[in-house]
Structure formats: structure tokens, C-alpha cells
Design a protein around this motif. Structure first.
Motif, PDB file in Angstrom:
ATOM      1  N   ARG A 193       0.850  -1.244   0.179  1.00 56.11           N
ATOM      2  CA  ARG A 193       0.098   0.268  -0.009  1.00 56.11           C
ATOM      3  C   ARG A 193       0.764   1.375   0.167  1.00 56.11           C
ATOM      4  NH1 ARG A 193      -3.986   0.515   4.966  1.00 56.11           N
ATOM      5  NH2 ARG A 193      -4.370  -1.714   4.165  1.00 56.11           N
ATOM      6  N   GLY A 194       0.301   2.451  -0.485  1.00 58.56           N
ATOM      7  CA  GLY A 194       1.137   3.518  -0.442  1.00 58.56           C
ATOM      8  C   GLY A 194       0.293   4.742  -1.179  1.00 58.56           C
ATOM      9  N   SER A 195       0.984   5.949  -1.398  1.00 58.64           N
ATOM     10  CA  SER A 195       0.349   6.942  -1.917  1.00 58.64           C
ATOM     11  C   SER A 195       1.430   7.959  -2.279  1.00 58.64           C
ATOM     12  CB  SER A 195      -0.461   7.621  -0.750  1.00 58.64           C
ATOM     13  OG  SER A 195       0.382   8.193   0.242  1.00 58.64           O
ATOM     14  N   VAL A 196       0.825   8.637  -3.505  1.00 57.83           N
ATOM     15  CA  VAL A 196       1.764   9.598  -4.149  1.00 57.83           C
ATOM     16  C   VAL A 196       1.121  10.867  -4.471  1.00 57.83           C
ATOM     17  CG1 VAL A 196       3.212   7.995  -5.239  1.00 57.83           C
ATOM     18  CG2 VAL A 196       1.278   8.791  -6.583  1.00 57.83           C
ATOM     19  N   ARG A 197       1.771  12.140  -4.560  1.00 55.57           N
ATOM     20  CA  ARG A 197       1.011  13.350  -4.520  1.00 55.57           C
ATOM     21  C   ARG A 197       1.289  13.391  -6.247  1.00 55.57           C
ATOM     22  NH1 ARG A 197       3.602  17.284  -3.086  1.00 55.57           N
ATOM     23  NH2 ARG A 197       5.454  16.297  -2.426  1.00 55.57           N
ATOM     24  N   GLN A 198       0.485  14.273  -6.866  1.00 57.24           N
ATOM     25  CA  GLN A 198       0.583  14.296  -8.339  1.00 57.24           C
ATOM     26  C   GLN A 198      -0.021  15.595  -8.853  1.00 57.24           C
ATOM     27  OE1 GLN A 198      -0.290  10.304  -9.881  1.00 57.24           O
ATOM     28  NE2 GLN A 198      -1.999  11.389 -11.050  1.00 57.24           N
ATOM     29  N   ALA A 199       0.147  16.210 -10.002  1.00 50.36           N
ATOM     30  CA  ALA A 199      -0.520  17.330 -10.612  1.00 50.36           C
ATOM     31  C   ALA A 199      -1.133  16.568 -11.833  1.00 50.36           C
ATOM     32  CB  ALA A 199       0.468  18.264 -11.114  1.00 50.36           C
ATOM     33  N   ILE A 200      -2.375  16.906 -12.114  1.00 50.33           N
ATOM     34  CA  ILE A 200      -3.200  16.183 -13.133  1.00 50.33           C
ATOM     35  C   ILE A 200      -3.881  16.989 -14.325  1.00 50.33           C
ATOM     36  CG2 ILE A 200      -5.157  14.828 -13.531  1.00 50.33           C
ATOM     37  CD1 ILE A 200      -5.047  13.759 -10.736  1.00 50.33           C
ATOM     38  N   ALA A 201      -3.408  16.733 -15.485  1.00 44.14           N
ATOM     39  CA  ALA A 201      -4.318  17.777 -16.388  1.00 44.14           C
ATOM     40  C   ALA A 201      -4.816  16.493 -17.445  1.00 44.14           C
ATOM     41  CB  ALA A 201      -3.239  18.246 -17.489  1.00 44.14           C
ATOM     42  N   ILE A 202      -6.255  16.734 -17.599  1.00 40.44           N
ATOM     43  CA  ILE A 202      -7.118  15.937 -18.370  1.00 40.44           C
ATOM     44  C   ILE A 202      -7.803  16.588 -19.708  1.00 40.44           C
ATOM     45  CG2 ILE A 202      -9.147  14.285 -18.447  1.00 40.44           C
ATOM     46  CD1 ILE A 202      -6.927  13.243 -16.904  1.00 40.44           C
ATOM     47  N   ALA A 203      -8.012  16.109 -20.513  1.00 33.70           N
ATOM     48  CA  ALA A 203      -8.873  16.833 -21.726  1.00 33.70           C
ATOM     49  C   ALA A 203      -9.344  15.702 -22.392  1.00 33.70           C
ATOM     50  CB  ALA A 203      -7.820  17.367 -22.811  1.00 33.70           C
ATOM     51  N   SER A 204     -10.706  15.726 -22.430  1.00 33.31           N
ATOM     52  CA  SER A 204     -11.549  14.829 -22.837  1.00 33.31           C
ATOM     53  C   SER A 204     -11.462  14.557 -24.626  1.00 33.31           C
ATOM     54  CB  SER A 204     -13.220  15.023 -22.844  1.00 33.31           C
ATOM     55  OG  SER A 204     -14.096  14.087 -23.025  1.00 33.31           O
ATOM     56  N   PRO A 205     -11.619  13.647 -25.151  1.00 33.45           N
ATOM     57  CA  PRO A 205     -12.086  12.161 -24.475  1.00 33.45           C
ATOM     58  C   PRO A 205     -10.934  11.339 -23.953  1.00 33.45           C
ATOM     59  CG  PRO A 205     -11.719  11.894 -26.684  1.00 33.45           C
ATOM     60  CD  PRO A 205     -11.561  13.282 -26.658  1.00 33.45           C
ATOM     61  N   ASN A 206      -9.640  11.546 -24.478  1.00 37.84           N
ATOM     62  CA  ASN A 206      -8.354  10.480 -24.160  1.00 37.84           C
ATOM     63  C   ASN A 206      -7.018  11.066 -23.893  1.00 37.84           C
ATOM     64  OD1 ASN A 206      -8.163  11.171 -26.559  1.00 37.84           O
ATOM     65  ND2 ASN A 206      -8.567   9.105 -27.351  1.00 37.84           N
ATOM     66  N   LYS A 207      -7.048  12.453 -23.206  1.00 37.96           N
ATOM     67  CA  LYS A 207      -5.673  13.002 -23.216  1.00 37.96           C
ATOM     68  C   LYS A 207      -5.466  13.114 -21.807  1.00 37.96           C
ATOM     69  CE  LYS A 207      -5.957  15.043 -27.835  1.00 37.96           C
ATOM     70  NZ  LYS A 207      -5.868  16.399 -28.384  1.00 37.96           N
ATOM     71  N   PHE A 208      -4.217  12.813 -21.335  1.00 42.97           N
ATOM     72  CA  PHE A 208      -3.913  13.032 -20.074  1.00 42.97           C
ATOM     73  C   PHE A 208      -2.381  13.500 -19.846  1.00 42.97           C
ATOM     74  CE2 PHE A 208      -3.841   8.482 -20.055  1.00 42.97           C
ATOM     75  CZ  PHE A 208      -2.627   8.170 -19.535  1.00 42.97           C
ATOM     76  N   ARG A 209      -2.162  14.117 -18.693  1.00 42.22           N
ATOM     77  CA  ARG A 209      -0.897  14.199 -18.260  1.00 42.22           C
ATOM     78  C   ARG A 209      -0.679  14.178 -16.756  1.00 42.22           C
ATOM     79  NH1 ARG A 209       3.773  17.456 -20.916  1.00 42.22           N
ATOM     80  NH2 ARG A 209       5.414  17.260 -19.286  1.00 42.22           N
ATOM     81  N   PHE A 210       0.144  13.408 -16.213  1.00 44.36           N
ATOM     82  CA  PHE A 210       0.318  13.103 -14.726  1.00 44.36           C
ATOM     83  C   PHE A 210       1.792  13.355 -14.446  1.00 44.36           C
ATOM     84  CE2 PHE A 210      -2.766   9.541 -15.534  1.00 44.36           C
ATOM     85  CZ  PHE A 210      -3.812  10.306 -15.325  1.00 44.36           C
ATOM     86  N   GLU A 211       1.890  14.389 -13.464  1.00 46.64           N
ATOM     87  CA  GLU A 211       3.337  14.582 -12.871  1.00 46.64           C
ATOM     88  C   GLU A 211       3.576  14.077 -11.434  1.00 46.64           C
ATOM     89  OE1 GLU A 211       4.460  18.624 -13.518  1.00 46.64           O
ATOM     90  OE2 GLU A 211       4.439  18.351 -15.634  1.00 46.64           O
ATOM     91  N   ILE A 212       3.963  13.031 -11.320  1.00 43.54           N
ATOM     92  CA  ILE A 212       4.155  12.391  -9.950  1.00 43.54           C
ATOM     93  C   ILE A 212       5.393  13.033  -9.064  1.00 43.54           C
ATOM     94  CG2 ILE A 212       4.541  10.259  -8.819  1.00 43.54           C
ATOM     95  CD1 ILE A 212       3.124  10.185 -12.200  1.00 43.54           C
ATOM     96  N   PHE A 213       5.054  13.454  -7.903  1.00 47.39           N
ATOM     97  CA  PHE A 213       6.189  14.076  -7.088  1.00 47.39           C
ATOM     98  C   PHE A 213       6.622  12.942  -6.163  1.00 47.39           C
ATOM     99  CE2 PHE A 213       2.799  17.341  -7.940  1.00 47.39           C
ATOM    100  CZ  PHE A 213       3.480  18.441  -8.484  1.00 47.39           C
TER     101      PHE A 213
END
Length: 288
Positions: A82-102
Motif C-alpha cells: 500500500r502507498g500513496s503519491v502526490r501528483q499534478a493532473i491535466a485531463i482533456a476529453s476524450p482521451n488525453k492526460f498528463r500526470f506529474e508524480i512528485f
């Protein structure tokens, strides 16, 4: 690897210079923070709505919520860890995303999908993985085996399948919850539950043709964000792998216009690229 500026969709076009990775999360902190108060505003409660009205309300939300920027804590629980991370999220419908994991040292990983291609960058390792955005490739880094479209839908606060009232299999009202079933191509049946007072979706599930529930999720802590009701807590459970993933948003904006360049990852100088199609048994390091 850089981001271009983000801008309000309703504002005149403005120009600014590209920002480094960390600036993206700072922009989200300040701009998304303007969308709602720390505790959010309560949702108005209404009653005596029909199922048709609930689906109409849901369709309106889906039309209005088609992009998102924000910060979240992603927690996971499996049989082994088990665990957790913090991240910044950008989403654009229908199928685009960007995750930045800290990480404790800064940006630990960047995951970018433009709907067709996936790129994952590990700055400290000096590696970029690239390949088609198939559910198999996405699962190597994001854990659940979902398509890019399904991932975007979930993070925007919707179930991973479409809701078409004309194709509903059955509907019922029990203990203040409307339950509706829809055919889910390739799986069996998609089931959703709406709160009959607030008209908001609280749960969803995907069942195999034999009735076995394989995926399920919940939407909780709805708050008013840029004129829309948005769930700040989103949960996904995979019965096959006994894995639970919870997304708890900290800041959310639904009005920031996300440029296409956000979903492009350029390989920095001196970084090694790895083609995912050449990896038969992936030993890629997951971000969560």
C-alpha cells in the motif's frame, strides 16, 4: 521537458514563456485554488426527479466537464503493498492526460498520453518509455488496465462506460438510490447508482455476462467547482487483482484551457528512449 502556459477559456488570449515541470504544479496550486473554497460549497438537494431527469442532468454535467487541471493524492492498496503519491493532473476529453508524480526530491515521473501515444519519463533514471496507448501499456505504469478514454472519464468524475438512456437494460429505485443498468460492450453490463435527491452519481460497477462484478467505483465529496458539481474523492476497485485506488483531489479547476502541448513529451538531451513494443515482459518501474 516543459509545459506551455495555461489560460482561462473565457479570457482573452495571453502569451507567456514556457515553464519548467515544477511551475506547472505551482500554476495549478494558485489558479485551481480560485475555483472553490478549501471545504467547497454544499450541493443543493432536490427531490422528485425521474430517471430521465437524472440521466439528462448527468449528460449536462458530462458536456460541461470536459477538461481538468488539479492536484491530488493517489492512494493504492493491494494484497502485497500500500502507498500513496502526490501528483499534478491535466485531463482533456476524450482521451488525453498528463500526470506529474512528485517525490521527496521533486518530479519523480511524468506520464503523458495524447490519445494515441504514451510517453513516460523518469528524470532521475534518465529514461523515457514510448509506445501506443493500449490498456496493456497504460497498465504498466498506472496499474489498472483501462483505456486512455476510461482513465480520462474516471478522473473527470464519470464511470468508464457511456450512459445511453435509450439502451438501458433495467432501472429501479431502492432506499433513495436509482439503479440503472446499461450494456457495456466487451464486458457485460454497466451499473450506476444515482442519489435520487441530489441527482448525483454515487457508485458504478461493471459486471461480466454471468453477473460477476469485476470493477466498481464510488464518487464522494461533491463540491461546486466552476459552476459544476464535482467529486473530490474517486475510488476504483478491481475485484480480480484485489486492488483499490483512491484519488483525493486537493485543488481542481474545470475552466483552465489546456494547450495541446501539455500532452506532448519531448525527450531531453542525454536521455535514453525505450520502445514499449520491444518489451515482452515489462519491468518498467511504476509511478504508484
Amino acid at each position: 521537458c516543459t509545459f506551455t502556459h495555461l489560460k482561462r477559456a473565457s479570457s482573452p488570449k495571453r502569451h507567456s514563456s514556457p515553464a519548467v515541470l515544477l511551475v506547472f504544479s505551482l500554476l495549478l496550486t494558485y489558479l485551481a485554488g480560485c475555483s472553490t473554497t478549501g471545504s467547497g460549497r454544499s450541493i443543493d438537494i432536490r427531490s422528485d426527479y425521474s430517471m430521465a431527469a437524472l440521466l439528462t442532468s448527468h449528460s449536462a454535467r458530462q458536456t460541461n466537464i470536459h477538461q481538468l487541471t488539479g492536484r491530488a493524492t493517489i492512494s493504492f492498496i493491494t494484497k502485497e503493498e500500500r502507498g500513496s503519491v502526490r501528483q499534478a493532473i491535466a485531463i482533456a476529453s476524450p482521451n488525453k492526460f498528463r500526470f506529474e508524480i512528485f517525490s521527496v526530491l521533486g518530479i519523480g515521473a511524468v506520464q503523458v498520453c495524447n490519445g494515441k501515444k504514451l510517453a513516460v519519463y523518469y528524470p532521475r533514471d534518465g529514461l523515457v518509455y514510448r509506445g501506443r496507448s493500449t490498456p496493456e501499456n497504460l497498465a504498466r505504469f498506472t496499474r489498472p488496465q483501462l483505456s486512455a478514454r476510461q482513465i480520462a472519464r474516471l478522473l473527470l468524475g464519470f464511470p468508464p462506460f457511456e450512459l445511453d438512456g435509450s439502451k438501458s437494460v433495467s432501472e429501479s429505485l431502492t432506499s433513495g438510490l436509482y439503479q440503472v443498468e446499461f450494456p457495456d460492450p466487451g464486458h457485460g453490463t454497466g451499473v450506476v447508482w444515482f442519489n435520487s435527491s441530489s441527482k448525483l452519481m454515487t457508485r458504478w460497477a461493471i459486471r461480466n455476462s454471468d453477473g460477476t462484478q469485476v470493477l466498481e467505483g464510488e464518487f464522494k465529496d461533491y463540491r461546486r467547482v466552476d459552476g459544476q458539481s464535482f467529486p473530490y474523492v474517486i475510488t476504483l476497485r478491481d475485484r480480480d487483482t484485489a486492488r483499490t485506488i483512491t484519488i483525493q483531489y486537493k485543488k481542481v479547476s474545470l475552466k483552465l484551457s489546456v494547450p495541446e502541448s501539455t500532452f506532448v513529451l519531448h525527450t531531453p538531451d542525454g536521455v535514453t528512449e525505450i520502445d514499449l513494443s520491444l518489451i515482452h515482459i515489462c519491468r518498467c518501474r511504476r509511478a504508484i
